[in-house]
Design a protein around this motif. Structure first.
Motif, mmCIF file in Angstrom:
data_model
loop_
_atom_site.group_PDB
_atom_site.id
_atom_site.type_symbol
_atom_site.label_atom_id
_atom_site.label_comp_id
_atom_site.label_asym_id
_atom_site.label_seq_id
_atom_site.Cartn_x
_atom_site.Cartn_y
_atom_site.Cartn_z
ATOM 1 N N PRO A 5 -9.430 -2.178 25.567
ATOM 2 C CA PRO A 5 -8.654 -3.083 26.415
ATOM 3 C C PRO A 5 -7.365 -2.420 26.871
ATOM 4 O O PRO A 5 -6.825 -1.530 26.201
ATOM 5 C CB PRO A 5 -8.361 -4.260 25.480
ATOM 6 C CG PRO A 5 -8.281 -3.630 24.121
ATOM 7 C CD PRO A 5 -9.251 -2.479 24.130
ATOM 8 N N SER A 6 -6.845 -2.871 28.010
ATOM 9 C CA SER A 6 -5.551 -2.410 28.506
ATOM 10 C C SER A 6 -4.948 -3.521 29.354
ATOM 11 O O SER A 6 -5.561 -4.572 29.555
ATOM 12 C CB SER A 6 -5.702 -1.135 29.347
ATOM 13 O OG SER A 6 -6.278 -1.441 30.603
ATOM 14 N N ASP A 7 -3.760 -3.258 29.874
ATOM 15 C CA ASP A 7 -3.110 -4.254 30.725
ATOM 16 C C ASP A 7 -3.898 -4.484 32.011
ATOM 17 O O ASP A 7 -3.749 -5.530 32.660
ATOM 18 C CB ASP A 7 -1.690 -3.794 31.084
ATOM 19 C CG ASP A 7 -0.774 -3.754 29.869
ATOM 20 O OD1 ASP A 7 -1.103 -4.433 28.870
ATOM 21 O OD2 ASP A 7 0.251 -3.054 29.930
ATOM 22 N N GLN A 8 -4.726 -3.527 32.405
ATOM 23 C CA GLN A 8 -5.497 -3.636 33.638
ATOM 24 C C GLN A 8 -6.922 -4.147 33.396
ATOM 25 O O GLN A 8 -7.742 -4.179 34.310
ATOM 26 C CB GLN A 8 -5.579 -2.272 34.342
ATOM 27 C CG GLN A 8 -4.263 -1.771 34.903
ATOM 28 C CD GLN A 8 -3.360 -1.196 33.829
ATOM 29 O OE1 GLN A 8 -3.834 -0.481 32.938
ATOM 30 N NE2 GLN A 8 -2.069 -1.503 33.886
ATOM 31 N N GLY A 9 -7.226 -4.539 32.177
ATOM 32 C CA GLY A 9 -8.577 -4.998 31.864
ATOM 33 C C GLY A 9 -9.238 -4.092 30.841
ATOM 34 O O GLY A 9 -8.561 -3.422 30.060
ATOM 35 N N TRP A 10 -10.545 -4.047 30.865
ATOM 36 C CA TRP A 10 -11.305 -3.223 29.920
ATOM 37 C C TRP A 10 -11.805 -1.959 30.600
ATOM 38 O O TRP A 10 -12.296 -1.976 31.732
ATOM 39 C CB TRP A 10 -12.484 -4.019 29.366
ATOM 40 C CG TRP A 10 -12.067 -4.932 28.243
ATOM 41 C CD1 TRP A 10 -11.426 -6.133 28.354
ATOM 42 C CD2 TRP A 10 -12.230 -4.689 26.845
ATOM 43 N NE1 TRP A 10 -11.180 -6.670 27.113
ATOM 44 C CE2 TRP A 10 -11.669 -5.810 26.159
ATOM 45 C CE3 TRP A 10 -12.790 -3.657 26.095
ATOM 46 C CZ2 TRP A 10 -11.660 -5.914 24.764
ATOM 47 C CZ3 TRP A 10 -12.786 -3.759 24.715
ATOM 48 C CH2 TRP A 10 -12.225 -4.867 24.064
ATOM 49 N N GLY A 11 -11.672 -0.837 29.863
ATOM 50 C CA GLY A 11 -12.152 0.456 30.346
ATOM 51 C C GLY A 11 -12.652 1.276 29.180
ATOM 52 O O GLY A 11 -13.182 0.750 28.200
ATOM 53 N N PHE A 12 -12.437 2.585 29.274
ATOM 54 C CA PHE A 12 -12.973 3.509 28.287
ATOM 55 C C PHE A 12 -11.863 4.306 27.615
ATOM 56 O O PHE A 12 -10.760 4.418 28.144
ATOM 57 C CB PHE A 12 -13.956 4.479 28.943
ATOM 58 C CG PHE A 12 -15.040 3.802 29.728
ATOM 59 C CD1 PHE A 12 -16.108 3.208 29.089
ATOM 60 C CD2 PHE A 12 -14.986 3.745 31.117
ATOM 61 C CE1 PHE A 12 -17.109 2.571 29.802
ATOM 62 C CE2 PHE A 12 -15.974 3.113 31.845
ATOM 63 C CZ PHE A 12 -17.043 2.524 31.187
ATOM 64 N N SER A 13 -12.178 4.863 26.470
ATOM 65 C CA SER A 13 -11.215 5.718 25.775
ATOM 66 C C SER A 13 -11.262 7.149 26.294
ATOM 67 O O SER A 13 -10.629 8.032 25.729
ATOM 68 C CB SER A 13 -11.479 5.701 24.267
ATOM 69 O OG SER A 13 -12.782 6.182 23.978
ATOM 70 N N PHE A 14 -12.011 7.385 27.350
ATOM 71 C CA PHE A 14 -12.044 8.685 28.027
ATOM 72 C C PHE A 14 -11.783 8.450 29.509
ATOM 73 O O PHE A 14 -11.940 7.325 30.006
ATOM 74 C CB PHE A 14 -13.396 9.377 27.826
ATOM 75 C CG PHE A 14 -14.579 8.561 28.312
ATOM 76 C CD1 PHE A 14 -15.002 8.618 29.634
ATOM 77 C CD2 PHE A 14 -15.265 7.728 27.437
ATOM 78 C CE1 PHE A 14 -16.076 7.857 30.081
ATOM 79 C CE2 PHE A 14 -16.339 6.949 27.872
ATOM 80 C CZ PHE A 14 -16.749 7.019 29.192
ATOM 81 N N ASP A 15 -11.381 9.488 30.210
ATOM 82 C CA ASP A 15 -11.156 9.409 31.645
ATOM 83 C C ASP A 15 -12.355 10.010 32.365
ATOM 84 O O ASP A 15 -12.817 11.099 32.019
ATOM 85 C CB ASP A 15 -9.877 10.176 32.008
ATOM 86 C CG ASP A 15 -9.618 10.179 33.491
ATOM 87 O OD1 ASP A 15 -9.070 9.186 33.997
ATOM 88 O OD2 ASP A 15 -9.980 11.178 34.138
ATOM 89 N N GLN A 16 -12.870 9.319 33.369
ATOM 90 C CA GLN A 16 -14.078 9.797 34.035
ATOM 91 C C GLN A 16 -13.899 11.171 34.670
ATOM 92 O O GLN A 16 -14.802 12.010 34.616
ATOM 93 C CB GLN A 16 -14.541 8.788 35.089
ATOM 94 C CG GLN A 16 -15.193 7.547 34.494
ATOM 95 C CD GLN A 16 -14.229 6.385 34.367
ATOM 96 O OE1 GLN A 16 -13.095 6.562 33.902
ATOM 97 N NE2 GLN A 16 -14.652 5.189 34.762
ATOM 98 N N GLN A 17 -12.739 11.426 35.269
ATOM 99 C CA GLN A 17 -12.531 12.723 35.919
ATOM 100 C C GLN A 17 -12.452 13.844 34.868
ATOM 101 O O GLN A 17 -12.932 14.951 35.093
ATOM 102 C CB GLN A 17 -11.277 12.691 36.791
ATOM 103 C CG GLN A 17 -11.405 11.769 37.992
ATOM 104 C CD GLN A 17 -12.626 12.073 38.847
ATOM 105 O OE1 GLN A 17 -12.861 13.234 39.219
ATOM 106 N NE2 GLN A 17 -13.418 11.053 39.155
ATOM 107 N N ASP A 18 -11.834 13.544 33.733
ATOM 108 C CA ASP A 18 -11.826 14.525 32.642
ATOM 109 C C ASP A 18 -13.251 14.812 32.174
ATOM 110 O O ASP A 18 -13.610 15.960 31.884
ATOM 111 C CB ASP A 18 -11.009 14.002 31.459
ATOM 112 C CG ASP A 18 -9.511 14.009 31.716
ATOM 113 O OD1 ASP A 18 -9.093 14.565 32.751
ATOM 114 O OD2 ASP A 18 -8.763 13.462 30.893
ATOM 115 N N THR A 19 -14.064 13.755 32.083
ATOM 116 C CA THR A 19 -15.446 13.928 31.639
ATOM 117 C C THR A 19 -16.233 14.781 32.616
ATOM 118 O O THR A 19 -17.012 15.654 32.216
ATOM 119 C CB THR A 19 -16.120 12.561 31.450
ATOM 120 O OG1 THR A 19 -15.404 11.828 30.453
ATOM 121 C CG2 THR A 19 -17.568 12.720 31.020
ATOM 122 N N ILE A 20 -16.038 14.549 33.904
ATOM 123 C CA ILE A 20 -16.727 15.367 34.909
ATOM 124 C C ILE A 20 -16.320 16.831 34.782
ATOM 125 O O ILE A 20 -17.170 17.739 34.827
ATOM 126 C CB ILE A 20 -16.443 14.833 36.319
ATOM 127 C CG1 ILE A 20 -17.146 13.481 36.518
ATOM 128 C CG2 ILE A 20 -16.890 15.835 37.387
ATOM 129 C CD1 ILE A 20 -16.733 12.749 37.775
#
Length: 252
Positions: free
Chosen positions: A160-175
């Motif tokens: 969870p975050s102030d902007q809603g729910w996401g991931f503990s990784f960043d998609q661009q970092d993963t790419i």
């Protein structure tokens, strides 16, 4: 128990699942974090004490400027040195599997045996799934629904975050990490001399039967292949069979 250490100016996180057993270090795959090994750790206890790293850019570990091969291997080295537990067995899934066998190739005196879960010596990752991941959702339930069948494999990384729910990784970092992982790593694989278990999911879209057999044939030390009724994340799809295979190998 979650703990932290500093490496190269970044905070690195790891989970020590505890117990009186011998230490088994574990490295997770993309989209995951150390918590992905909670179920295998429970099944392997008390004989084995799993200690799993949140790899760079994943879980509670800091994001990093780079996600290259040497970066990940250096993180494993720093993690191992921080724990000060001497030579140990090493388990790695997917991204963590390549990191594990590259670490074993470069530091043979530190790795007593190696378990590689569903990844090859040649890797070719399609980044399309990562590119299609939802950025945010208003609730955990909405994010799970958006992920569909992939949700059970990513649930430990939902945050969870102030902007809603996401991931503990960043998609661009993963790419960036996936692109750096793709390529041929035969030189590292064939440099590993310790006892090695290669576990493949029979329905894997990452590691083919023929490539797995070639890996065993080209391994210079004692090596064994086990194929289980599972997809790419074998420890999730076939937990009991996976942990039985791991325990049998480690006790052998």
């Amino acid at each position: 128990m979650r703990s932290y250490f500093l490496h190269d100016g970044r905070q690195m996180s790891y989970l020590d699942f505890g117990g009186p057993g011998q230490v088994l270090l574990a490295a997770h795959g993309h989209y995951n974090e150390a918590a992905a090994f909670a179920a295998p750790a429970a099944a392997l206890a008390p004989q084995w004490r799993v200690v799993a790293l949140d790899q760079r850019g994943h879980g509670e570990s800091d994001r990093a400027a780079g996600y290259g091969r040497e970066d990940y291997v250096a993180d494993l080295a720093a993690f191992h040195e921080h724990l000060d537990v001497g030579p140990v067995p090493l388990l790695g899934h997917s991204l963590g599997g390549v990191n594990a066998y590259q670490y074993a190739a470069r530091h043979p005196e530190r790795v007593t045996s190696l378990i590689v879960e569903d990844i090859g010596a040649v890797v070719d990752i399609d980044t399309g799934f990562t590119e299609r991941l939802p950025d945010r959702a208003p609730t955990r339930e909405a994010l799970v629904a958006a992920l569909g069948p992939a949700a059970p494999y990513l649930e430990c990384s939902l945050r969870p975050s102030d902007q809603g729910w996401g991931f503990s990784f960043d998609q661009q970092d993963t790419i960036a990490s996936q692109k750096a992982l793709s390529g041929e790593h035969w030189a590292d694989w064939t440099a590993v001399a310790c006892r090695t278990l290669l576990i493949r999911g029979e329905h894997s879209d990452e590691l083919s039967h023929d490539h797995a057999r070639e890996m065993i044939a080209r391994h210079i030390g004692p090596a064994h292949l086990i194929e289980l009724p599972a997809g790419h994340v074998v420890h999730h799809d076939a937990l009991a069979l996976f942990t039985t295979a791991v325990r049998t190998f480690l006790d052998g």
